[in-house]
Design a protein around this motif. Structure first.
Motif, short mmCIF file in Angstrom:
data_model
loop_
_atom_site.label_atom_id
_atom_site.label_comp_id
_atom_site.label_asym_id
_atom_site.label_seq_id
_atom_site.Cartn_x
_atom_site.Cartn_y
_atom_site.Cartn_z
N GLN A 45 0.83 -1.19 0.00
CA GLN A 45 0.00 0.00 0.00
C GLN A 45 0.87 1.25 0.00
N THR A 46 0.48 2.25 -0.81
CA THR A 46 1.11 3.57 -0.79
C THR A 46 -0.01 4.60 -0.58
N PRO A 47 0.33 5.84 -0.30
CA PRO A 47 -0.72 6.84 -0.11
C PRO A 47 -1.61 7.04 -1.33
N THR A 48 -1.14 6.63 -2.51
CA THR A 48 -1.92 6.83 -3.74
C THR A 48 -2.42 5.53 -4.35
N GLY A 49 -2.33 4.43 -3.61
CA GLY A 49 -2.77 3.14 -4.15
C GLY A 49 -1.73 2.07 -3.89
N TYR A 50 -1.72 1.02 -4.72
CA TYR A 50 -0.77 -0.06 -4.54
C TYR A 50 0.46 0.13 -5.41
N GLY A 51 1.62 -0.20 -4.83
CA GLY A 51 2.85 -0.31 -5.60
C GLY A 51 3.19 -1.77 -5.77
N HIS A 52 4.07 -2.08 -6.70
CA HIS A 52 4.51 -3.47 -6.89
C HIS A 52 5.94 -3.48 -7.41
N HIS A 53 6.52 -4.68 -7.52
CA HIS A 53 7.96 -4.79 -7.71
C HIS A 53 8.41 -4.90 -9.16
N VAL A 54 7.50 -4.92 -10.12
CA VAL A 54 7.91 -5.02 -11.53
C VAL A 54 8.01 -3.60 -12.09
N ILE A 55 9.23 -3.16 -12.33
CA ILE A 55 9.49 -1.79 -12.77
C ILE A 55 9.59 -1.74 -14.29
N ASP A 56 8.95 -0.74 -14.87
CA ASP A 56 9.15 -0.44 -16.29
C ASP A 56 10.39 0.44 -16.39
N PRO A 57 11.50 -0.07 -16.93
CA PRO A 57 12.74 0.72 -16.95
C PRO A 57 12.62 2.02 -17.73
N ARG A 58 11.65 2.09 -18.62
CA ARG A 58 11.50 3.32 -19.43
C ARG A 58 11.00 4.49 -18.61
N THR A 59 10.28 4.20 -17.53
CA THR A 59 9.71 5.26 -16.70
C THR A 59 10.26 5.27 -15.28
N GLY A 60 10.79 4.14 -14.84
CA GLY A 60 11.22 4.01 -13.45
C GLY A 60 10.08 3.81 -12.49
N ARG A 61 8.89 3.57 -12.99
CA ARG A 61 7.71 3.37 -12.15
C ARG A 61 7.25 1.91 -12.22
N PRO A 62 6.50 1.46 -11.22
CA PRO A 62 5.88 0.14 -11.33
C PRO A 62 5.08 0.04 -12.62
N ALA A 63 5.23 -1.06 -13.32
CA ALA A 63 4.62 -1.24 -14.64
C ALA A 63 3.10 -1.17 -14.57
N ASP A 64 2.50 -0.59 -15.60
CA ASP A 64 1.04 -0.53 -15.67
C ASP A 64 0.56 -0.93 -17.06
N GLY A 65 1.26 -1.87 -17.68
CA GLY A 65 0.92 -2.33 -19.02
C GLY A 65 -0.33 -3.20 -19.05
N PRO A 66 -0.61 -3.81 -20.20
CA PRO A 66 -1.87 -4.53 -20.38
C PRO A 66 -1.96 -5.84 -19.62
N TRP A 67 -0.80 -6.42 -19.22
CA TRP A 67 -0.84 -7.74 -18.59
C TRP A 67 -0.32 -7.67 -17.16
N ARG A 68 -1.15 -8.19 -16.24
CA ARG A 68 -0.75 -8.22 -14.84
C ARG A 68 0.10 -9.45 -14.53
N THR A 69 -0.01 -10.49 -15.36
CA THR A 69 0.70 -11.74 -15.12
C THR A 69 1.12 -12.36 -16.44
N ALA A 70 2.32 -12.94 -16.48
CA ALA A 70 2.79 -13.66 -17.66
C ALA A 70 3.50 -14.93 -17.23
N SER A 71 3.16 -16.04 -17.87
CA SER A 71 3.84 -17.32 -17.64
C SER A 71 4.49 -17.75 -18.95
N VAL A 72 5.75 -18.21 -18.87
CA VAL A 72 6.52 -18.53 -20.07
C VAL A 72 7.29 -19.82 -19.85
N TRP A 73 7.35 -20.67 -20.90
CA TRP A 73 8.26 -21.82 -20.90
C TRP A 73 9.45 -21.50 -21.78
N ALA A 74 10.65 -21.93 -21.34
CA ALA A 74 11.87 -21.80 -22.14
C ALA A 74 12.84 -22.89 -21.70
#
Length: 302
Positions: free
Chosen positions: A220-249
């Motif tokens: 929790q932050t004063p303005t909502g929730y923060g999380h640990h996945v950072i978008d390096p382009r902005t330096g902010r917690p990511a807010d893209g279209p997908w909240r979760t991604a699973s990948v096999w490699a």
């Protein structure tokens, strides 16, 4: 016949499964010892870790262990492979977002104001002399190896334990899984956003399967929730279209690189995933599921 043991470490669930029950105890001891070495080398939350010393001496080259050299090297490869979407220089951005100590401590405290966000320095700015084992980061920046160190540990443990004990091994550390050896039957894995949630069942005979999400390590932050996945382009917690991604490699590190990139930078990471040909399952903010690159159509609800 398989045997499994589960415990908590690194603020996540750790599970080791082997198909020779006689070796489970010894194998668990080795996995715990490896995780302890990695923690002492690369934890951002231990003031005595090598990584903390490097971050505290930002702007200087610092002698480090070969283990930390390997872990940083892996993070730089991930930065290159992902086009900068998975960047180890997000440490200062995580601190600004409020993730400045262990996640359980962050969740327990009163919500703290977040710092100013700015684009991260970039993985290319890290100075790593592999021959002399020297590491340096730019002034006013910090490394965080959370994305890749956990996956590297799963990869390393699975390969070493499978070879040492001559059996099939499945290592799970949080959302990072690695299978090694030749199981009589593929492991059946539940792919879900959070531990204990309903999900889909897939089979895993070899390689890595990882899930990255912004729904678990959040606070929790004063303005909502923060999380640990950072978008390096902005330096902010990511807010893209997908909240979760699973990948096999083929490896957990490679799978984690793509799953983290998809959550961190969204659609800009899809092209690289498509070129790599790794199967992926994406969950949007509204719960809609998208399957890419041959995610198994036979997966079913768990």
């Amino acid at each position: 016949m398989t045997a499994s043991r589960t415990w908590s470490a690194w603020s996540c669930t750790v599970r080791l499964t082997v198909d020779d029950p006689a070796v489970l105890g010894a194998a668990c001891g080795e996995l715990k010892a490896l995780m302890d070495r990695v923690d002492k080398a690369a934890s951002r939350f231990r003031p005595d870790s090598e990584l903390s010393i490097v971050n505290n001496r930002a702007g200087a080259l610092v002698p480090v262990s070969r283990l930390l050299v390997d872990l940083v090297d892996v993070s730089l490869v991930a930065g290159s492979m992902s086009g900068g979407a998975v960047d180890p220089t997000v440490g200062s951005a995580l601190i600004a977002a409020g993730y400045d100590e262990d996640i359980e401590a962050v969740r327990r405290r009163f919500p703290q104001p977040t710092g100013d966000a700015k684009p991260v320095p970039g993985w290319q700015s890290v100075q790593l002399n592999r021959k002399l084992a020297l590491l340096g980061v730019p002034k006013d920046s910090a490394l965080d190896l959370g994305a890749t160190a956990k996956a590297w540990t799963a990869d390393r443990a699975a390969l070493v334990l499978s070879k040492r004990y001559g059996c099939a091994v499945l290592v799970e550390i949080g959302g990072d899984l690695r299978a090694a050896g030749k199981p009589a039957e593929p492991w059946i894995i539940t792919v879900a956003e959070r531990a204990g949630d309903s999900g889909v069942l897939v089979s895993l005979a070899h390689g890595g399967l990882t899930t990255s999400t912004r729904t678990v390590r959040r606070w929790q932050t004063p303005t909502g929730y923060g999380h640990h996945v950072i978008d390096p382009r902005t330096g902010r917690p990511a807010d893209g279209p997908w909240r979760t991604a699973s990948v096999w490699a083929p490896t957990a590190v490679r799978a984690n690189t793509f799953s983290t990139a998809l959550v961190a930078t969204g659609e800009s990471a899809v092209g690289r995933l498509t070129l790599a040909g790794h199967p992926a399952r994406l969950v949007a903010d509204d719960g809609e599921v998208t399957e890419l690159s041959g995610w198994p159509a036979a997966s079913r609800a768990a």
